[in-house]
Motif scaffolding. Structure first.
Motif, PDB file in Angstrom:
ATOM      1  N   VAL A   1      -5.078  -6.938  11.250  1.00 54.26           N
ATOM      2  CA  VAL A   1      -5.960  -6.898  12.419  1.00 54.26           C
ATOM      3  C   VAL A   1      -6.754  -8.197  12.444  1.00 54.26           C
ATOM      4  O   VAL A   1      -7.627  -8.405  11.600  1.00 54.26           O
ATOM      5  CB  VAL A   1      -6.916  -5.693  12.355  1.00 54.26           C
ATOM      6  N   PRO A   2      -6.468  -9.099  13.381  1.00 55.79           N
ATOM      7  CA  PRO A   2      -7.115 -10.419  13.370  1.00 55.79           C
ATOM      8  C   PRO A   2      -8.615 -10.379  13.640  1.00 55.79           C
ATOM      9  O   PRO A   2      -9.357 -11.213  13.131  1.00 55.79           O
ATOM     10  CB  PRO A   2      -6.370 -11.198  14.457  1.00 55.79           C
ATOM     11  N   PHE A   3      -9.093  -9.422  14.447  1.00 49.40           N
ATOM     12  CA  PHE A   3     -10.530  -9.361  14.741  1.00 49.40           C
ATOM     13  C   PHE A   3     -10.881  -7.967  15.256  1.00 49.40           C
ATOM     14  O   PHE A   3     -10.037  -7.245  15.779  1.00 49.40           O
ATOM     15  CB  PHE A   3     -10.950 -10.425  15.757  1.00 49.40           C
ATOM     16  N   VAL A   4     -12.145  -7.599  15.109  1.00 47.26           N
ATOM     17  CA  VAL A   4     -12.649  -6.324  15.598  1.00 47.26           C
ATOM     18  C   VAL A   4     -12.960  -6.451  17.091  1.00 47.26           C
ATOM     19  O   VAL A   4     -13.543  -7.451  17.522  1.00 47.26           O
ATOM     20  CB  VAL A   4     -13.912  -5.907  14.823  1.00 47.26           C
TER      21      VAL A   4
ATOM     22  N   VAL B   1      -6.336   7.958  12.615  1.00 47.02           N
ATOM     23  CA  VAL B   1      -4.913   8.042  12.274  1.00 47.02           C
ATOM     24  C   VAL B   1      -4.541   6.735  11.602  1.00 47.02           C
ATOM     25  O   VAL B   1      -4.899   5.661  12.086  1.00 47.02           O
ATOM     26  CB  VAL B   1      -4.047   8.265  13.530  1.00 47.02           C
ATOM     27  N   PHE B   2      -3.842   6.832  10.469  1.00 46.37           N
ATOM     28  CA  PHE B   2      -3.510   5.621   9.724  1.00 46.37           C
ATOM     29  C   PHE B   2      -2.141   5.730   9.084  1.00 46.37           C
ATOM     30  O   PHE B   2      -1.633   6.832   8.849  1.00 46.37           O
ATOM     31  CB  PHE B   2      -4.574   5.340   8.638  1.00 46.37           C
ATOM     32  N   ASN B   3      -1.559   4.581   8.854  1.00 48.08           N
ATOM     33  CA  ASN B   3      -0.306   4.493   8.120  1.00 48.08           C
ATOM     34  C   ASN B   3      -0.637   4.591   6.635  1.00 48.08           C
ATOM     35  O   ASN B   3      -1.378   3.764   6.100  1.00 48.08           O
ATOM     36  CB  ASN B   3       0.404   3.178   8.435  1.00 48.08           C
ATOM     37  N   ASN B   4      -0.091   5.620   5.989  1.00 53.67           N
ATOM     38  CA  ASN B   4      -0.410   5.884   4.594  1.00 53.67           C
ATOM     39  C   ASN B   4      -0.018   4.689   3.723  1.00 53.67           C
ATOM     40  O   ASN B   4       1.159   4.338   3.657  1.00 53.67           O
ATOM     41  CB  ASN B   4       0.329   7.141   4.116  1.00 53.67           C
TER      42      ASN B   4
ATOM     43  N   PRO C   1     -14.023  -0.214  -1.747  1.00 51.77           N
ATOM     44  CA  PRO C   1     -13.945  -1.683  -1.784  1.00 51.77           C
ATOM     45  C   PRO C   1     -14.050  -2.294  -0.389  1.00 51.77           C
ATOM     46  O   PRO C   1     -13.900  -1.600   0.621  1.00 51.77           O
ATOM     47  CB  PRO C   1     -12.553  -1.932  -2.388  1.00 51.77           C
ATOM     48  N   PRO C   2     -14.290  -3.605  -0.296  1.00 57.55           N
ATOM     49  CA  PRO C   2     -14.350  -4.279   1.017  1.00 57.55           C
ATOM     50  C   PRO C   2     -13.045  -4.105   1.797  1.00 57.55           C
ATOM     51  O   PRO C   2     -11.951  -4.123   1.218  1.00 57.55           O
ATOM     52  CB  PRO C   2     -14.584  -5.743   0.642  1.00 57.55           C
ATOM     53  N   GLY C   3     -13.181  -3.963   3.104  1.00 55.99           N
ATOM     54  CA  GLY C   3     -12.002  -3.873   3.964  1.00 55.99           C
ATOM     55  C   GLY C   3     -11.250  -2.569   3.853  1.00 55.99           C
ATOM     56  O   GLY C   3     -10.107  -2.470   4.305  1.00 55.99           O
TER      57      GLY C   3
ATOM     58  N   ARG D   1      -2.004  10.833  -7.822  1.00 59.66           N
ATOM     59  CA  ARG D   1      -2.551  10.095  -8.964  1.00 59.66           C
ATOM     60  C   ARG D   1      -3.691   9.192  -8.499  1.00 59.66           C
ATOM     61  O   ARG D   1      -3.531   8.369  -7.604  1.00 59.66           O
ATOM     62  CB  ARG D   1      -1.462   9.253  -9.656  1.00 59.66           C
ATOM     63  N   GLY D   2      -4.845   9.379  -9.103  1.00 57.49           N
ATOM     64  CA  GLY D   2      -5.978   8.499  -8.852  1.00 57.49           C
ATOM     65  C   GLY D   2      -6.487   8.542  -7.424  1.00 57.49           C
ATOM     66  O   GLY D   2      -6.030   9.308  -6.581  1.00 57.49           O
ATOM     67  N   VAL D   3      -7.466   7.697  -7.160  1.00 50.10           N
ATOM     68  CA  VAL D   3      -8.059   7.589  -5.844  1.00 50.10           C
ATOM     69  C   VAL D   3      -7.298   6.548  -5.027  1.00 50.10           C
ATOM     70  O   VAL D   3      -6.770   5.575  -5.571  1.00 50.10           O
ATOM     71  CB  VAL D   3      -9.554   7.209  -5.949  1.00 50.10           C
ATOM     72  N   ALA D   4      -7.223   6.749  -3.716  1.00 57.75           N
ATOM     73  CA  ALA D   4      -6.536   5.794  -2.832  1.00 57.75           C
ATOM     74  C   ALA D   4      -7.383   5.581  -1.587  1.00 57.75           C
ATOM     75  O   ALA D   4      -7.759   6.547  -0.912  1.00 57.75           O
ATOM     76  CB  ALA D   4      -5.141   6.296  -2.455  1.00 57.75           C
ATOM     77  N   PHE D   5      -7.699   4.346  -1.320  1.00 59.98           N
ATOM     78  CA  PHE D   5      -8.467   3.993  -0.134  1.00 59.98           C
ATOM     79  C   PHE D   5      -7.517   3.506   0.965  1.00 59.98           C
ATOM     80  O   PHE D   5      -6.381   3.117   0.696  1.00 59.98           O
ATOM     81  CB  PHE D   5      -9.489   2.903  -0.474  1.00 59.98           C
ATOM     82  N   VAL D   6      -8.004   3.513   2.209  1.00 60.26           N
ATOM     83  CA  VAL D   6      -7.193   3.095   3.357  1.00 60.26           C
ATOM     84  C   VAL D   6      -7.644   1.720   3.814  1.00 60.26           C
ATOM     85  O   VAL D   6      -8.792   1.550   4.231  1.00 60.26           O
ATOM     86  CB  VAL D   6      -7.323   4.095   4.524  1.00 60.26           C
ATOM     87  N   PRO D   7      -6.765   0.710   3.733  1.00 62.05           N
ATOM     88  CA  PRO D   7      -7.128  -0.625   4.225  1.00 62.05           C
ATOM     89  C   PRO D   7      -7.332  -0.613   5.736  1.00 62.05           C
ATOM     90  O   PRO D   7      -6.668   0.134   6.457  1.00 62.05           O
ATOM     91  CB  PRO D   7      -5.923  -1.491   3.837  1.00 62.05           C
TER      92      PRO D   7
END
Length: 416
Positions: free
Chosen positions: A236-239, A251-254, A345-347, A370-376
């Motif tokens: 994503v180049p910019f907000v 909705v996100f791509n896992n 974490p950032p982003g 397994r473990g924690v997973a964040f969504v970029p």
């Protein structure tokens, strides 16, 4: 016959101008009234009306959330009215087949006249005044037969105009195939742009977001609010409007199972420390209050290829950074007394399902186990806005489809 032997002295004067000169004011008024009548009796008319109402509805519930209390019932009543409208139109076609034939002939006539007009605009000055005059005279005869509701005469005059156009326009008409193809490609490009950059449908496949979203709900997601992802990338180049916020349903791509799309609620944003203490969310040491609404709520779940079954759960209203929404818990105490802390974490964002103890979310590796997973940020497709269709437990025709039916009570439900 040659089409370029005598050119018009006024290049902009073509079929439309020639036809206009031959219509009386009464014919022009009747022609416009007939066009509106044809549009309003088209089977597309109810869908177009709902679509036109749906756009301001989306804006209203997004920027003035309390308005959904009256706007949603209004949209539901409008949908019911449009359904009755549609059934009436279909019934009319079955009861009055002659009118349907006349309608078909009028459509063919309009398409033919529009094609000839497009040719005049595409090659201004190359079609002789004599040719334009002959075509205009015949086109007016077609319009007169249409206004008179003379099916036989309309069919005869339309065929005569078609033959005349083939003879007089020659090679110009053959080029119309490319016009059709280019028009189709433009429509396809617009549809792709809308789906990729503006709005996209998504079907709720599991009960992880109960009771906010039920299995079979179809939602629209806002593709541009966080910034448009470049096609075939997770960049994503910019907000555009704002970054994801706590409480948003996204909705996100896992990122762990990239072939899957998930829908969850954002609980933590970059820099947050997220914990759960006996089911209550704590962000940066601040508890996010929740209140018990119902001790025994029955919700219906349906894993893949299994029948619907009831679940007895406790319903809470959670206030997540000022955004109030429903969450579920199976018993008086959460399964785990303490979960976390999870440092975002950032982003990235930390997500959870509203059905807290039945959700493969960030706490459990987004399904990887397994473990924690964040969504970029780059994996986020958009923000869920509204339920536009609901094929879930109960509702219309559920007896015919093993409990699955049309849930009209959930139509146009805002996603909070």
């Amino acid at each position: 016959m040659s089409t370029t032997s005598v050119t018009s002295t006024n290049p902009t004067e073509g079929l439309e101008a020639s036809m206009a000169a031959r219509r009386t004011p009464e014919q022009l008024k009747a022609s416009r009234a007939l066009l509106w009548r044809e549009l309003l009796t088209s089977l597309w008319a109810p869908l177009v009306i709902i679509g036109l109402a749906f756009i301001p509805y989306l804006m209203l519930i997004e920027f003035v959330p309390p308005a959904s209390a009256w706007a949603q019932p209004l949209m539901q009543y409008l949908s019911l009215a449009m359904l009755i409208y549609f059934v009436g139109l279909v019934g009319g076609r079955l009861v009055f087949p002659q009118q349907q034939r006349l309608r078909h002939l009028r459509h063919e006539a309009r398409e033919l006249i529009s094609e000839i007009q497009r040719i005049h605009k595409r090659v201004p000055g190359k079609i002789s005044t004599e040719v334009s005059t002959k075509l205009a005279e015949q086109a007016v005869k077609v319009e007169s037969a249409s206004l008179a509701s003379d099916a036989e005469g309309l069919e005869k005059e339309t065929k005569a105009l078609d033959t005349q156009a083939t003879q007089l326009l020659g090679g110009f008409r053959k080029q119309g195939t490319w016009d059709f193809f280019s028009g189709f490609m433009k429509a396809l490009a617009i549809a792709v742009i809308i789906r990729v950059f503006i709005i996209e449908p998504y079907r709720i496949p599991s009960g992880s977001m109960l009771p906010t979203l039920e299995i079979g709900d179809q939602v629209f997601i806002n593709k541009f609010i966080y910034g448009v992802r470049l096609p075939f990338t997770n960049y994503v180049p910019f907000v555009i409007v704002r970054p994801p916020a706590r409480g948003d349903v996204i909705v996100f791509n896992n990122p762990v199972q990239q072939e899957l799309d998930f829908i969850k609620r954002v609980v933590g944003v970059p820099g947050d420390k997220v914990e759960l203490v006996d089911g209550e969310v704590v962000i940066n040491g601040v508890p996010q209050p929740r209140t018990l609404e119902k001790e025994d709520l029955v919700v219906y779940n349906k894993p893949d290829r299994t029948p619907w079954y009831p679940e007895h759960v406790r319903l809470y209203q959670e206030n997540l950074d000022g955004k109030v929404h429903a969450v579920l818990q199976e018993g008086p105490s959460a399964r785990a007394e303490h979960e976390g802390p999870y440092l975002v974490p950032p982003g990235h964002v930390f997500v959870m399902g509203d059905n807290r103890e039945n959700s493969l979310d960030s706490r459990y590796g987004l399904g990887a186990g397994r473990g924690v997973a964040f969504v970029p940020y780059g994996n986020i497709k958009g923000k869920a806005m509204v339920v536009w269709m609901a094929l879930g437990y109960g509702g219309w025709f559920s007896n015919l489809f093993e409990g699955t039916g049309l849930r009209t009570d959930r139509l146009f439900e805002p996603v909070r």
